[in-house]
Design a protein around this motif. Structure first.
Motif, short mmCIF file in Angstrom:
data_model
loop_
_atom_site.label_atom_id
_atom_site.label_comp_id
_atom_site.label_asym_id
_atom_site.label_seq_id
_atom_site.Cartn_x
_atom_site.Cartn_y
_atom_site.Cartn_z
N SER A 175 0.83 -1.21 0.00
CA SER A 175 0.00 0.00 0.00
C SER A 175 0.86 1.26 0.00
O SER A 175 0.45 2.30 -0.53
CB SER A 175 -0.94 0.00 1.21
OG SER A 175 -0.22 0.20 2.42
N CYS A 176 2.06 1.16 0.57
CA CYS A 176 2.99 2.29 0.55
C CYS A 176 3.72 2.38 -0.79
O CYS A 176 3.84 3.45 -1.39
CB CYS A 176 4.02 2.16 1.66
SG CYS A 176 3.38 2.18 3.34
N SER A 179 1.19 3.24 -3.90
CA SER A 179 0.11 4.19 -3.61
C SER A 179 -0.19 5.07 -4.82
O SER A 179 -1.32 5.56 -4.97
CB SER A 179 0.46 5.07 -2.40
OG SER A 179 1.66 5.79 -2.63
N ARG A 185 -1.42 8.78 -5.19
CA ARG A 185 -0.51 9.58 -4.36
C ARG A 185 0.88 8.98 -4.40
O ARG A 185 1.04 7.78 -4.22
CB ARG A 185 -1.02 9.63 -2.92
CG ARG A 185 -0.19 10.55 -2.02
CD ARG A 185 -0.84 10.74 -0.67
NE ARG A 185 -0.91 9.51 0.10
CZ ARG A 185 -1.97 9.11 0.79
NH1 ARG A 185 -3.08 9.83 0.78
NH2 ARG A 185 -1.95 7.99 1.48
N PRO A 187 4.42 7.57 -3.55
CA PRO A 187 4.94 6.91 -2.34
C PRO A 187 5.84 7.87 -1.55
O PRO A 187 6.57 8.67 -2.14
CB PRO A 187 5.76 5.74 -2.91
CG PRO A 187 5.19 5.50 -4.26
CD PRO A 187 4.78 6.84 -4.78
N ASN A 188 5.79 7.78 -0.23
CA ASN A 188 6.63 8.65 0.59
C ASN A 188 7.08 7.93 1.85
O ASN A 188 6.43 6.98 2.31
CB ASN A 188 5.90 9.95 0.93
CG ASN A 188 4.66 9.72 1.76
OD1 ASN A 188 4.73 9.53 2.97
ND2 ASN A 188 3.49 9.72 1.11
N GLU A 190 7.15 8.94 4.92
CA GLU A 190 6.29 9.11 6.10
C GLU A 190 5.29 7.96 6.21
O GLU A 190 5.04 7.45 7.32
CB GLU A 190 5.54 10.45 6.02
CG GLU A 190 6.41 11.67 6.24
CD GLU A 190 7.28 12.01 5.04
OE1 GLU A 190 7.00 11.47 3.93
OE2 GLU A 190 8.24 12.78 5.20
N GLU A 191 4.72 7.55 5.10
CA GLU A 191 3.76 6.45 5.13
C GLU A 191 4.46 5.13 5.47
O GLU A 191 3.87 4.26 6.12
CB GLU A 191 3.04 6.34 3.79
CG GLU A 191 2.02 7.45 3.57
CD GLU A 191 1.18 7.22 2.34
OE1 GLU A 191 1.50 6.29 1.56
OE2 GLU A 191 0.20 7.96 2.14
N GLU A 194 4.67 4.91 9.17
CA GLU A 194 3.38 4.52 9.74
C GLU A 194 3.17 3.01 9.61
O GLU A 194 2.69 2.35 10.53
CB GLU A 194 2.25 5.28 9.04
CG GLU A 194 2.20 6.77 9.33
CD GLU A 194 1.83 7.07 10.77
OE1 GLU A 194 0.99 6.35 11.33
OE2 GLU A 194 2.40 8.02 11.34
N ALA A 195 3.55 2.48 8.45
CA ALA A 195 3.43 1.04 8.24
C ALA A 195 4.34 0.28 9.21
O ALA A 195 3.96 -0.77 9.75
CB ALA A 195 3.78 0.68 6.80
#
Length: 207
Positions: A175-176, A179, A185, A187-188, A190-191, A194-195
């Motif tokens: 999902s990262c 994305s 969106r 990919p970055n 920061e995500e 979170e993962a």
């Protein structure tokens, strides 16, 4: 746990000798070079270049998506091996750090990004579905890593099956990484963080 093998892997593992002509390894190497050059892969052209029939090539590689899965795995596996070998620690912290480093490296992997931009829907199918073996191999690799840490006493056995835990970890990473295709969106990092936090919680670590 069953090991995921593509038709090409099975052909490459056979020990019988071929007296002359092209081999499954030749097919894979030429296809890999074509893909890395950013060119579209056509099995009919590949068979012609190798001087073999299409039926032979399909017996060797299965189909185009399975061959692409083999190519992608050939690029992913060395990255994973290097990260695992160079990451310190044990248990939750080790698994999360391996997960973080691999995912961040893949975000900036040019061949992967080019493949996705060339044909997003097809790339997503090859990377994340049963249309190829790529997704299943990554799940298996994570499963082996987690189980190894459990067997060594570095990680408590999770309340869910290790295979299920690994599957959820891979879906989070996907999902990262993809994305841009899934929700439009880019990919970055920061995500990814979170993962990683979610994976840490799934493994029983403290947030």
């Amino acid at each position: 746990m069953a090991t995921t093998h593509s038709p090409l892997q099975k052909e490459l593992q056979k020990t019988r000798k071929r007296s002359s002509g092209s081999t499954p390894a030749d097919a894979f190497n030429r296809a890999r070079r074509t893909w890395l050059n950013g060119e579209r892969l056509h099995l009919a052209e590949l068979a012609e270049d190798l001087g073999i029939g299409r039926a032979t090539l399909f017996r060797w590689v299965g189909n185009k998506d399975l061959l692409l899965g083999d190519i992608l795995w050939s690029l992913y596996a060395p990255i994973r091996a290097s990260v695992v070998a160079s990451t310190p620690g044990t248990g939750v912290d080790f698994i999360v750090e391996v997960y973080r480093r691999i995912t961040i490296e893949l975000i900036s992997a040019k061949p992967l990004r080019d493949f996705i931009k060339q044909d997003p829907e097809h790339a997503l199918r090859v990377l994340t579905s049963s249309a190829s073996t790529m997704h299943g191999r990554v799940v298996e690799a994570n499963t082996v890593m987690i189980q190894d840490q459990i067997d060594k006493g570095h990680l408590e056995k999770p309340p869910m099956r290790v295979e299920s835990l690994s599957y959820f970890m891979v879906r989070l990473a996907e999902s990262c990484l993809y994305s841009d295709v899934i929700i439009g969106r880019e990919p970055n990092v920061e995500e990814v963080e979170e993962a990683c936090l979610a994976v840490k919680i799934l493994l029983g670590g403290k947030p």
